[in-house]
Scaffold this active site. Structure first.
Site: not given
Length: 384
Positions: A155, A208, A263, A283
């Site tokens: 991204q 983050d 993941c 998240d």
């Protein structure tokens, strides 16, 4: 060349004024003056229910369009003015124009709208200043500096500086999280209903560092964070210390580990090894906005839910973000998917105002139905 755009909207009670040729000439003269000094060329044509005029000031590289629409006893005038950002700023002239036209058309202040000036082509921080809410409303951000940008294999990653929100993480031009957004992190970790002391927690995404930072303050037994994009982690460590603190300065500590990888294989590895967690906090992405839960995003979300409940202990809890309260259809589809899970699950929602989102955001707490009594007993606050 960087440009500015001013928009004015007038809603008149009667259509007579805008159909009057003398009044239309005065409108054209007022708008021509707002374009600045110099000769203005005009082209006009009649439309089915109104009139369109375009005005060009070649000397100042500015132009405007005027469009009227008259139907029955209702009429509307739209004025669109574009001018270069260099030199004389036309913003005050456009504001004055709004008052002049409103008076000419006998519009009250409730019948006219002067939109904030739109900035085009500035580059840098201003290039990401505009976006839309989930339900299509226009949002503008006060970005003053582009602190970080990189195209990772997954991204585009940006961090902007905002006077209001601090550092702002933007992924593929979608605002992800800002340093102002502690309410988001608290909500996705249970908003005070959980004790993580001595617990094992798996974070999916969360690059983050906000969730990891909050959990490590609560003395968990072990926290594992899996995020596929190292560029997000690097951006946060450098520019989002208000979110992650120092928790990601090292990828591994006494009671935590950060894994930069996909993941899904990692969760399958945990299942194969019989490794379980008390909490999973997803998240990675918001619930997709779509007409039906059938595309690859929904397939991925279903896979994550299935794997998560195989990794969780039977009494375990799954937390995730949903989407804006305005995304009613998407939230309903997601809840429909939860109803198909086996073993059956129950859930509760928490709606929180996330400062930089300018929207109310929905979060989910999900647990196995056959362990509802344990869920109630383990909560620090009872289910409402």
């Amino acid at each position: 060349m960087a440009l500015r755009q001013g928009l004015l909207n007038f809603r008149c009670g009667t259509s007579g004024a805008l159909q009057d040729a003398a009044i239309w000439k005065k409108i054209v003269d007022f708008v021509s003056a707002a374009l600045g000094e110099g000769a203005v060329t005009e082209n006009s044509c009649d439309l089915q229910n109104g009139r369109l005029s375009t005005l060009v000031n070649p000397a100042l590289c500015s132009h405007a369009s005027l469009r009227s629409e008259c139907v029955g006893d209702k009429s509307t005038l739209l004025v669109d003015i574009v001018y270069p950002s260099q030199g004389d700023d036309r913003a005050e002239a456009i504001t004055a124009l709004g008052g002049e036209l409103g008076q000419l058309l006998s519009c009250t202040r409730f019948q006219r709208t002067s939109f904030p000036v739109i900035r085009h082509g500035d580059g840098g921080a201003s290039s990401g200043a505009y976006t839309s809410s989930v339900d299509g409303r226009w949002l503008e951000y006060d970005y003053s500096e582009l602190l970080f940008e990189r195209d990772s294999p997954f991204q585009n990653v940006k961090v902007f500086k905002s006077d209001q929100y601090g550092g702002v993480l933007v992924l593929d031009d979608d605002l992800n999280l800002a340093e102002s957004d502690l309410p988001y992190t608290l909500a996705i970790t249970g908003d005070g209903v959980e004790s993580y002391k001595g617990k094992r927690v798996l974070i999916l995404g969360g690059g983050d560092g906000g969730i990891l930072n909050q959990l490590l303050k609560q003395d968990p037994a072990y926290v594992e964070m899996i995020d596929i994009d190292g560029a997000v982690i690097e951006a946060a460590v450098k520019h989002l210390r208000g979110i992650c603190g120092s928790c990601m300065d090292k990828l591994e500590g006494d009671n935590y580990k950060i894994r930069v990888e996909d993941c899904v294989p990692a969760m399958r590895e945990h299942i194969a090894n019989g490794t379980h967690f008390d909490f999973i906090i997803n998240d990675m992405t918001a619930i997709p906005i779509s007409t039906a839960p059938v595309d690859s995003f929904w397939d991925f979300m279903r896979d994550i839910l299935d794997l998560s409940f195989r990794v969780l202990t039977p009494e375990g809890v799954y937390y995730t973000q949903g989407n804006s309260v305005c995304a009613k259809s998407a939230l309903a589809m997601y809840e429909g998917e939860l109803g198909k899970l086996s073993p059956a699950v129950e859930f509760s929602t928490n709606t929180v105002c996330v400062p930089s989102y300018n929207e109310l955001w929905v979060f989910y707490e999900i647990w196995r139905k056959d362990h509802s009594s344990a869920r109630q007993a383990n909560r620090l606050k009872p289910l409402s």
